[in-house]
Write a protein that holds these residues in place. Structure first.
Motif, PDB file in Angstrom:
ATOM      1  N   ARG A  78      65.902  73.609  67.243  1.00  0.00           N
ATOM      2  CA  ARG A  78      65.654  73.095  65.888  1.00  0.00           C
ATOM      3  C   ARG A  78      66.020  74.120  64.821  1.00  0.00           C
ATOM      4  O   ARG A  78      65.575  74.032  63.686  1.00  0.00           O
ATOM      5  CB  ARG A  78      64.192  72.667  65.751  1.00  0.00           C
ATOM      6  N   GLN A 276      62.905  74.459  57.642  1.00  0.00           N
ATOM      7  CA  GLN A 276      63.044  73.163  56.974  1.00  0.00           C
ATOM      8  C   GLN A 276      64.187  72.352  57.619  1.00  0.00           C
ATOM      9  O   GLN A 276      65.284  72.848  57.802  1.00  0.00           O
ATOM     10  CB  GLN A 276      63.371  73.400  55.489  1.00  0.00           C
ATOM     11  N   SER A 277      63.870  71.112  57.953  1.00  0.00           N
ATOM     12  CA  SER A 277      64.919  70.277  58.558  1.00  0.00           C
ATOM     13  C   SER A 277      65.548  69.414  57.469  1.00  0.00           C
ATOM     14  O   SER A 277      65.062  69.382  56.334  1.00  0.00           O
ATOM     15  CB  SER A 277      64.323  69.387  59.642  1.00  0.00           C
ATOM     16  N   ALA A 278      66.603  68.710  57.837  1.00  0.00           N
ATOM     17  CA  ALA A 278      67.339  67.896  56.862  1.00  0.00           C
ATOM     18  C   ALA A 278      66.448  66.832  56.234  1.00  0.00           C
ATOM     19  O   ALA A 278      66.645  66.441  55.087  1.00  0.00           O
ATOM     20  CB  ALA A 278      68.542  67.250  57.537  1.00  0.00           C
ATOM     21  N   THR A 279      65.468  66.367  56.997  1.00  0.00           N
ATOM     22  CA  THR A 279      64.636  65.275  56.481  1.00  0.00           C
ATOM     23  C   THR A 279      63.405  65.770  55.745  1.00  0.00           C
ATOM     24  O   THR A 279      62.645  64.975  55.202  1.00  0.00           O
ATOM     25  CB  THR A 279      64.182  64.379  57.646  1.00  0.00           C
ATOM     26  N   GLU A 280      63.167  67.091  55.768  1.00  0.00           N
ATOM     27  CA  GLU A 280      61.958  67.607  55.130  1.00  0.00           C
ATOM     28  C   GLU A 280      62.248  68.045  53.704  1.00  0.00           C
ATOM     29  O   GLU A 280      63.296  68.658  53.446  1.00  0.00           O
ATOM     30  CB  GLU A 280      61.395  68.781  55.938  1.00  0.00           C
ATOM     31  N   PRO A 281      61.308  67.753  52.789  1.00  0.00           N
ATOM     32  CA  PRO A 281      61.566  68.087  51.382  1.00  0.00           C
ATOM     33  C   PRO A 281      61.444  69.591  51.098  1.00  0.00           C
ATOM     34  O   PRO A 281      62.031  70.085  50.140  1.00  0.00           O
ATOM     35  CB  PRO A 281      60.484  67.307  50.622  1.00  0.00           C
TER      36      PRO A 281
END
Ligand code: SF4
Lengths: 460, 251
Positions: A78, A276-281
């Motif tokens: 991840r 931080q992932s792509a979907t996390e703000p």
């Protein structure tokens, strides 16, 4: 002064310190009441829970290399990084490199004994990095220029009035003994740090193999802010913090909070699975987990001692220990205090310099009784004493005395022949002893039991 | 302890070194009690010590020497009864550690384990509690030694024995089961800590105005007595068997 003399000197001072004793007594009495209530409330059978936890931790020890690998694979998939630190210096250097790479000036730290173990604060100070402790207890000891007093409650030894005066002096607030106001003062002081820090450094209470996650428990929410706000999050964890499955937390979180603070669950429990992932703000752009060995694999290799690695650092054994309560956390001069500290410190930092801690124990077994993962603490302290002797690290003076004693004590005739001499000898050595030593010089009976038996001096 | 002792078997006295040399009256009182309970007792004066002082301080080579002597001394005994929880624990729990690698001695150790009792657990195993009776108008409290409690699992046996004595009021302190600070050589190596621990322990009896503190381990007794006056404790510190001796005489 060597560590042992230092320990004895501090212990003497603390043993006579009534203020300290009463403060700790008060804190631990309220802790014990809460723990007892919480054990009843949460566990139909505390011993059973302890045995299950012990089993899971044994499973960890049996599969540690595999679990660590699994953890690394999951977490790195991840986008997080995992670094392996063999010792404290390597861990510090990793952190130094990250700081340099980001040109960081300001670090915010959450409560972590592992960072204490690698002496991170001293290192950051040397680098000229601004370093903020975000845990209230840690902040208090940092402002006071002290080390943590206790692995779970670093400022256990500070009364409200002492904390109030400290905050007046260091944070410029108005004097108050209201706990909430003091917490708010610390919070106001810290909020600035969270938004401006370049790097957040945390520990981890658990690392989870199947999920590739780290878990942090805390009561103020500051640790969570500290790892979420800055661009970079570094977590440092001892390799023994492992749990195989996320589901194991259903037991370990309440076990830790019950034993540690007498809480049903710790206030904030954060699960971190990467940057931080792509979907996390939001969240840190970079996450690095440093897995610290620093002597742990040495313990792992010893059959007798391996199971101390089950420790979840709940601090219960410290609170239960009558020696800890008497001498206080600072007297140990170690990162880890109390029974668990007295076992692992000689293993992690050298038998010769630290084996005296294994003798700071009356073998009462109160620690073993409370340990939530069934570590045989007082017996391991005994094992440490024996190991020190085998490694020629134990006191020669005492060993010589015991050697002589064992020659005499196995012969009845000699024992009885030497009695009169011992009676003469005791008054001769007495003046060279301290008052507390003198008190416990035995007063030899007129005749030994054996002599009385021989003379038939019995009521029949 | 579930082992039942055969009726009318001979009891061999296991007199700890501290009792032998410093507190022989405890040994006498135990002999007295066992006789009153109908046992034939014997005592082998070759015995001196179980080796615990050396073992607890980490000197296992010397502990082994002393323990071997002990094994020889008690090879013939039917049942072995001691006024000390910690010396009993030494034999039962720690001899197996000492001789783990010595198969021939382990057989002896295993047999010894089954035959060795602390006095209150012996009275229990033998169903002799009902034979205890007496009268004493005293206020007492009980200190069950750490080894007796945590190594041997002796719980409220002592209290139940004492409840057989009429007139006795038993005070249960709020904080039970805290070490007195003795710990063998610990109290000689770290006397200041040991003294402070005794002081804290005595604090549990503050205001209770005890006549007697009843203890089942000579080590704790020695330590308590040494610390009583500086802790301001006014009562007597007696071994369980000494207390019963008093009570059963005055009955
Ligand atoms: S040794 Fe046991 S009681 Fe002590 S801190 Fe570790 S888990 Fe808690």
């Amino acid at each position: 002064m060597n560590n042992y003399s230092h320990f004895l000197k501090e212990a003497k001072t603390m043993a006579a310190n009534e203020t300290h004793r009463l403060k700790i007594k008060k804190a631990i009495t309220s802790y014990e009441t809460q723990v007892a209530a919480m054990k009843k409330q949460q566990f139909s059978d505390w011993r059973e829970a302890r045995d299950v936890a012990t089993g899971i931790k044994n499973e960890v020890l049996e599969n540690l290399p595999d679990l660590l690998q699994q953890f690394e694979e999951k977490l790195t998939s991840r986008g997080a990084k995992v670094l392996w630190a063999e010792n404290a210096e390597q861990a510090r250097n990793y952190i130094g490199e990250i700081i340099a790479r980001h040109n960081a000036r300001k670090v915010v730290k959450s409560k972590s004994m592992t960072t204490e173990e690698i002496e991170l604060n001293e290192y950051l100070e040397k680098l000229g990095i601004e370093n903020w402790e975000s845990d209230l207890g840690e902040l208090i000891v940092q402002l006071a220029g002290e080390k943590p007093y206790h692995i779970v409650t670093p400022a256990m030894h500070k009364s409200k009035s002492e904390i109030a005066s400290l905050f007046v002096e260091k944070l410029g607030i108005e004097y108050t003994e209201n706990a909430e106001e003091l917490t708010m003062a610390a919070r106001a002081h810290l909020r600035k740090a969270f938004v401006t820090a370049d790097i957040g450094i945390t520990g981890a209470n658990f690392i989870i193999a199947d999920e590739g996650a780290i878990v942090m428990t805390e009561n103020e929410g500051n640790g969570r802010l500290g790892m979420a706000c800055p661009k970079v999050h570094i977590a440092i964890a001892g390799i023994e913090k492992m749990l195989p499955r996320l589901a194991d937390l259903s037991l370990f979180l309440p076990l830790l909070s019950t034993s540690g603070t007498g809480q049903q669950l710790t206030g904030y429990n954060s699960f971190v699975r990467g940057p931080q992932s792509a979907t996390e703000p939001d969240g840190p752009e970079e996450m690095i987990v440093i897995l610290l060995d620093n002597g742990r694999s040495g313990i792992y290799r010893q059959e007798k001692f391996q199971h101390v690695l089950r420790c979840i650092r709940c601090g219960a054994c410290l609170n239960a220990c009558p020696v800890f309560r008497t001498v206080g956390g600072h007297t140990y001069a170690t990162t880890y205090q109390g029974p668990i500290g007295s076992i692992i410190t000689p293993q992690l930092r050298g038998m010769g310099e630290w084996q005296h801690l294994a003798h700071a124990c009356s073998l009462c077994g109160a620690c073993t009784e409370v340990c939530p993962v069934g570590i045989d603490l007082h017996h391991l302290l005994l094992e440490t004493r024996w190991q020190a002797e085998q490694e020629d690290a134990a006191s020669k003076k005492w060993h010589f005395a015991i050697q002589m004693w064992s020659k005499v004590i196995t012969k009845r005739k000699m024992v009885d022949a030497l009695r009169p001499l011992l009676k003469l000898f005791i008054p001769v050595v007495k003046p060279f002893m301290s008052a507390n030593q003198q008190k416990r010089l035995p007063e030899m009976a007129k005749k030994s039991f054996a002599q009385m038996w021989e003379k038939n001096e019995f009521s029949r | 302890m579930s082992t039942q002792v055969k009726q009318n078997s001979k009891v061999s006295l296991f007199i700890p070194c501290l009792v032998d040399q410093v507190l022989p009256e405890i040994g006498l009182a135990m002999a007295d009690l066992l006789r009153k309970l109908g046992y034939e007792i014997s005592y082998n004066p070759r015995q001196t010590c179980c080796g615990q002082p050396a073992f607890n301080a980490g000197h296992r080579t010397e502990a082994r020497t002393v323990a071997r002597h002990f094994l020889q001394t008690f090879a013939e005994a039917d049942y072995i009864v001691s006024p000390s929880g910690s010396c009993t624990a030494m034999v039962r729990n720690y001899y197996p550690v000492l001789f783990a690698k010595d198969d021939s001695l382990m057989t002896q150790v295993k047999s010894l384990q089954k035959r060795t009792f602390e006095i209150s657990e012996f009275i229990y195993a033998e169903n002799k509690v009902d034979q205890i009776s007496g009268h004493l108008d005293l206020k007492v409290s009980i200190h069950n030694s750490c080894h007796s409690m945590r190594e041997l699992g002796i719980d409220n046996q002592i209290e139940e024995i004492i409840r057989r004595i009429d007139g006795v009021e038993i005070f249960i302190p709020q904080v039970e089961h805290t070490c007195c600070g003795f710990g063998g050589l610990f109290s000689y190596k770290m006397p200041d800590i040991a003294s402070a621990m005794a002081k804290s322990r005595f604090e549990a009896y503050n205001g209770a105005d005890l006549d007697v503190l009843i203890v089942n381990d000579p080590g704790c007794i020695q330590h308590f007595r040494a610390e009583a006056s500086s802790a301001g404790f006014k009562g007597e510190v007696l071994h369980l068997v000494e207390f019963l001796q008093k009570a059963m005489v005055s009955a």
